[in-house]
Design an enzyme around this catalytic site. Structure first.
Site, PDB file in Angstrom:
ATOM      1  N   GLU A 242       0.798  -1.233   0.000  1.00 33.19           N
ATOM      2  CA  GLU A 242       0.000   0.000   0.000  1.00 33.19           C
ATOM      3  C   GLU A 242       0.830   1.283   0.000  1.00 33.19           C
ATOM      4  O   GLU A 242       0.744   2.082   0.956  1.00 33.19           O
ATOM      5  CB  GLU A 242      -0.954   0.008   1.199  1.00 33.19           C
ATOM      6  CG  GLU A 242      -1.959  -1.117   1.174  1.00 33.19           C
ATOM      7  CD  GLU A 242      -3.076  -0.957   2.203  1.00 33.19           C
ATOM      8  OE1 GLU A 242      -3.027  -0.004   3.013  1.00 33.19           O
ATOM      9  OE2 GLU A 242      -4.012  -1.770   2.181  1.00 33.19           O
TER      10      GLU A 242
ATOM     11  N   GLU B  47      -5.145  -8.644   0.898  1.00 29.80           N
ATOM     12  CA  GLU B  47      -5.754  -8.315   2.190  1.00 29.80           C
ATOM     13  C   GLU B  47      -7.248  -8.117   1.998  1.00 29.80           C
ATOM     14  O   GLU B  47      -7.667  -7.476   1.028  1.00 29.80           O
ATOM     15  CB  GLU B  47      -5.220  -6.998   2.793  1.00 29.80           C
ATOM     16  CG  GLU B  47      -3.859  -7.080   3.380  1.00 29.80           C
ATOM     17  CD  GLU B  47      -3.391  -5.758   4.002  1.00 29.80           C
ATOM     18  OE1 GLU B  47      -4.235  -4.948   4.462  1.00 29.80           O
ATOM     19  OE2 GLU B  47      -2.174  -5.548   4.017  1.00 29.80           O
TER      20      GLU B  47
END
Ligand code: FCB
Length: 438
Positions: free
Chosen positions: A156, A349
């Site tokens: 991320e 995720e």
């Protein structure tokens, strides 16, 4: 709760769970500090005033955690390697032990090489951090590459740029707003250099874990649509386009430092797969000239968009709306946007914060998302894996220990692990997909 079993996924589909080093390892005294250690030492940075000094003490209890993974029956475990630990004497030995324990338990290790815990003293505003990252990646790959074949470069970079450098909510605490854009470019460059370093060490299964979610305009009006489009560019396309197409979205490349065309060639090194972290969509409208709330954050009034609530949905403990079909929309949208340039996708995720051992809400959330994922497969999107965030309750960054994302409960006073109802639910799902406790 689900009343009928989840659909069958293809053979070879990779089922796993995810964690990250800073959130679970503890044992901070055995490594050099990271930007997160420095950040959390400052007053008022973490909601409950906690730090990750002990966290789940996974560093010392990893064998117990590997046993939980084996009992769960997952194919793979996504963890992160702490760059500050690798810089410290004996640091890589820990990952040696972890990888060996995982393989002995029949669980495939999937390391992420950067999950936000930059060594203190380094700074993503500096271009040189990208080359340093590539050197560190070579060291890790040379040591673990005989037993690890699947790698993730970064986690991320969007959130790390936005929360860590633009808004000051995460380490290192920069509040640069749009002046944080070089942080994005240098991380993307680091990603590309890391892919090259991994290839040079023989790796053939390399991806990235980018966070994505559909952006829904607050209305059909032009001002809301324009604001939503900008948000989509900044949070989604800024990080996917250069990696997948070798181009920045219009108007962005000009804002980046360095020789951008040459850097983009590195950033677009072909990947074997593309990791997507998905939690929820965002509803976005024109600026309202006032601060707005966003997942526990306050967004400054001067931003050219405002994030609105998605009111007609249940919310998790972190206030995020539960929108499983957003995952189908995201994945089919990716396929339509990137076409042949999109490698197979892995969901790296997906998960939610809820309290309690009998966590039926988490089961509902995960069940809905697994079904939504299967609908994307049925629609022809090539998805090869799904990782739940997270194996354990852990240090949830600026939220401290107050947000529990684990399939396994951790008592942070005793460090005792207790599997939750959702752990048993996931184990049953894995059994129906042909996986077994080992
Ligand atoms: C993601 C992060 C992960 C965790 C989850 C809840 O943005 O990658 O470390 O905090 O959110």
């Amino acid at each position: 709760m689900a009343t009928h079993p989840a659909p069958r996924f293809p053979d070879g589909f990779l089922w796993g769970v995810s964690t990250s080093a800073h959130q679970i390892e503890g044992a901070v005294q055995l490594r050099e500090p990271s930007v997160w250690d420095v950040f959390t030492a400052g007053p008022g940075r973490v909601k409950d005033g906690s730090t990750a000094a002990v966290a789940c003490d996974h560093y010392h209890r990893y064998r117990e955690d590997v046993a939980l993974l084996a009992d769960l029956g997952v194919d793979a475990y996504r963890f992160s390697v702490s760059w500050p630990r690798v810089n410290s004497p004996g640091g890589l030995d820990f990952y040696d032990r972890l990888v060996d324990a995982l393989r002995a338990a029949g669980v495939r290790p999937v390391p992420t090489l950067f999950h936000w815990d930059l060594p203190a003293g380094l700074d993503w505003l500096e271009r040189d951090t990208a080359s340093r990252f590539a050197r560190y990646v070579s060291v890790v790959a040379d040591r673990l590459g005989d037993r690890v074949d699947k790698w993730i470069t970064l986690n991320e970079p969007a959130e790390h740029t936005l929360l860590g450098h633009a808004l000051g909510a995460h380490a290192p605490g920069g509040e640069l707003l749009f002046d944080a854009l070089p942080v994005a470019h240098h991380q993307l460059l680091a990603h590309g250099l890391a892919v090259r370093a991994l290839r040079a060490s023989g790796a053939t299964d390399v991806g990235i874990a980018n966070s994505h979610g559909p952006t829904w305009p607050a209305s059909d009006g032009p001002a809301d649509r324009e604001a939503a489009d900008l948000y989509d560019v900044l949070l989604n396309r800024l990080f996917a386009d250069p990696v997948l197409t070798g181009r920045y979205p219009d108007g962005i490349g000009e804002l980046m430092p360095g020789d951008v065309p040459a850097d983009l060639k590195i950033i677009a090194e072909p990947l074997d797969w593309y990791g997507v972290n998905y939690y929820a969509p965002a509803r976005v409208g024109a600026p309202r000239g006032a601060e707005t709330g966003f997942g526990g954050l306050t967004l400054p009034a001067e931003l050219p968009f405002s994030v609105r609530g998605i009111e007609d949905r249940p919310r998790t403990d972190s206030g995020w709306p539960v929108v499983p079909e957003g995952l189908t929309e995201l994945l089919t949208g990716f396929r339509d946007r990137y076409g042949d340039r999109l490698p197979p996708i892995v969901i790296t995720e997906n998960g939610c914060a809820y309290d309690g051992l009998d966590d039926q809400d988490r089961i509902t959330y995960l069940d809905g998302h697994v079904r939504a994922l299967h609908r994307a497969l049925e629609a022809g999107v090539d998805v090869r894996g799904y990782f739940v965030w997270s194996l354990l309750d852990n240090f949830e960054w600026a939220e401290g220990y107050a947000r529990r994302f684990g399939l396994v409960h951790v008592d942070f006073a005793t460090l005792e692990r207790t599997p939750k109802a959702s752990y048993r639910w996931f184990r049953d799902l894995l059994r129906r997909q042909g996986r077994r406790t080992r």
